[in-house]
Design a protein around this motif. Structure first.
Motif, PDB file in Angstrom:
ATOM      1  N   UNK A 113       6.938   6.467  -0.389  1.00  0.00           N
ATOM      2  CA  UNK A 113       6.174   5.090  -0.827  1.00  0.00           C
ATOM      3  C   UNK A 113       5.513   5.463  -2.275  1.00  0.00           C
ATOM      4  N   UNK A 131       8.399   4.910  -4.862  1.00  0.00           N
ATOM      5  CA  UNK A 131       8.812   3.757  -4.858  1.00  0.00           C
ATOM      6  C   UNK A 131       7.749   2.830  -5.647  1.00  0.00           C
ATOM      7  N   UNK A 132       6.575   2.936  -5.477  1.00  0.00           N
ATOM      8  CA  UNK A 132       5.690   2.585  -6.103  1.00  0.00           C
ATOM      9  C   UNK A 132       5.573   2.804  -7.774  1.00  0.00           C
ATOM     10  N   UNK A 190       8.614   1.197  -8.927  1.00  0.00           N
ATOM     11  CA  UNK A 190       8.451  -0.468  -9.137  1.00  0.00           C
ATOM     12  C   UNK A 190       7.730  -0.630 -10.479  1.00  0.00           C
ATOM     13  N   UNK A 191       6.747   0.207 -10.753  1.00  0.00           N
ATOM     14  CA  UNK A 191       5.858  -0.052 -12.139  1.00  0.00           C
ATOM     15  C   UNK A 191       6.834   0.013 -13.152  1.00  0.00           C
TER      16      UNK A 191
END
Lengths: 337, 337
Positions: B243, B246-247, B250-251
């Motif tokens: 997670x 992924x964060x 994503x950023x």
């Protein structure tokens, strides 16, 4: 193909169930939908047509019902009537968003097990979160509390046929959930299951896999006993949910800087949240019963319902259960020879 | 109190190990540190003093060594010598960042089990991520692949004494990891363990807990068999790591908007990452051996080493193992009466 739908199961039933069926009925002209439930309520949402039939039922099984007792006593409930239709050969699959225990019990006690399958397993689909994307299946994810090694071997076969049929993966990579990747690692159960799976050359067995690697797509199908599979499924779901919650409260509590940053990132974070949710992968499937028994989440919206019907469509169209049944029957035959 | 330290275990040994010991030696004047390893290398980092002793050893057990074989053959390794010191009564606890299997084997085969404890369990500490913060302990988190119900009952007791001693919780809430919260749910193993734990009035038993609720602080100590505990620990760690990854991606992939948003949120996200890492909770503890056997992560920095020594200090100061031993001996005595 004909799907018996428990129209009264789930938090938003019959509305979201019927709306999902409506959408699916426009795309899948080859499916006959049999909606079991309160005819008055259902007719407000959809009309009978060539491929939509409504069957009136008078009882309900809710989340508080004790599963086995409920299916024995509530003979005119939407779930039991739908299951009975499958048993009687009037429908080819059973679908519900209601009480999971009662649905599993309907699958085992009404639809019935395939000969030679002692313990059907529940297959769940989870997203792979690394860059390649995709998904993996986990079974048994909780239909059983105690499994034996030959049952785990059957899950490997069931998972293989499922991934081929529904996900279109020609030669799915099957892994055995274990406490280490080395072949000599494991419990009595997994050591024995490892040997059984490894001995079957029709299975593309990648060996032992650890729970920390599942979200990275280490294999397409993860085989586990139902107790461990259930614990791992819930650990992944709980951690993902908590991490998203922590992210939200972190953004909220970071003052003006954080609020501004959060606003700028909002579209991307939404995309991330949807990647982590499993709606588009459909429902959980009880495998090992004579016909597909499929459960979507109680809070499913019409989109999830639609995807779940698509999933059932694939299983029926490819005759997944027929292929599996043939494979274990030829195996037991060759064992006798 | 005297702690035998395997100075050569871990990815950054002996540097990070010795630096952590150095920091701890300034705070805990009542600890004698016995450093086992290459004297030349260690002396470059720390000098012998009133409470720091160095013992020269000539062999090393690394991550590729087969545990039991290694501790049998490498008698002059830093780990075996440190374990031997505990066995001989020259030290009160064993600490290493090296090969986990070899450390567990040293605990079981050299330090030795407490009489009446068939299967020592590995206790891990994880953070609670809901707003209240805090932590929970999970045992057995992987020392065993197969456990029996009376062993799970002993883990409940061991966890209780640990949480009281090290975490200062007067009446820790003990939960049993299960596939449902209702008392009638479970495998053969957990149903039997549930009864044993529930029957002991000295335990504040909150009943069955599910893996999805652990990070929300549903209890202070989670009892599990080693196979399931290990699977759940790795699922939580793997999901949290994925997670966060992924964060980050994503950023990164959100264009200028995302990069700006990410920059604004950076300090908060760092705080979040540190909340999710468990460095400050110290190492994993093998419980059920005659003296504490403690493992910190191979990649531990000097801060983690410091916190782990603090953790061992609490265990020794409160005589956790003595209290537990007395409680199971009085129990087996009362069973005989």
């Amino acid at each position: 193909m004909r799907i018996a739908v428990d129209a009264m199961g789930g938090d938003f039933a019959p509305k979201s169930v019927v709306e999902g069926v409506k959408r699916a009925s426009k795309e899948f002209k080859d499916i006959e939908f049999q909606l079991y439930g309160d005819k008055n309520q259902i007719e407000e949402l959809i009309s009978e047509s060539n491929n939509v039939k409504i069957f009136h039922t008078t009882e309900l099984i809710d989340m508080n019902d004790e599963p086995v007792k409920a299916i024995r006593r509530k003979k005119d409930s939407s779930l039991v009537r739908a299951a009975q239709a499958v048993k009687d050969g009037e429908a080819d699959a059973l679908f519900s968003c209601g009480n999971t225990g009662a649905l599993l019990a309907s699958g085992l006690l009404i639809v019935g097990r395939i000969k030679g399958v002692a313990r059907p397993g529940l297959l769940s689909t989870l997203p792979v979160l690394s860059d390649n994307g995709g998904a993996f299946n986990l079974l048994d994810s909780g239909a059983n509390a105690d499994n034996k090694a030959d049952q785990l071997y059957q899950y490997a076969l069931l998972g293989k046929y499922y991934a081929q049929s529904v996900r279109g993966i020609e030669n799915p990579r099957i892994g055995l959930l274990n406490n280490g990747t080395e072949p000599h690692k494991g419990s009595k159960l997994t050591l024995e299951a490892h040997q059984l799976i490894a001995a079957d050359e029709s299975i593309n067995f990648v060996g032992n896999v650890e729970s920390k690697d599942l979200l990275n797509g280490v294999c397409d199908v993860v085989v586990a006993d139902g107790f461990t599979g259930n614990a791992v499924l819930k650990a992944i779901e709980g951690t993902a949910k908590t991490a998203m919650g922590l992210l939200k409260s972190t953004v909220k509590n970071s003052g003006i800087r954080g609020i501004l940053g959060g606003l700028l990132l909002k579209p991307s974070l939404k995309k991330m949240a949807s990647k982590m949710s499993a709606a588009q992968y459909g429902g959980a499937v009880l495998l090992g019963t004579k016909s597909p028994v499929v459960k979507a989440h109680g809070a499913s919206d019409s989109e999830t319902i639609y995807y779940t019907i698509k999933q059932i469509h694939e299983m029926l169209e490819t005759d997944m259960i027929g292929k599996f049944t043939k494979s274990i029957q030829s195996e037991s035959k060759s064992n006798k020879e």
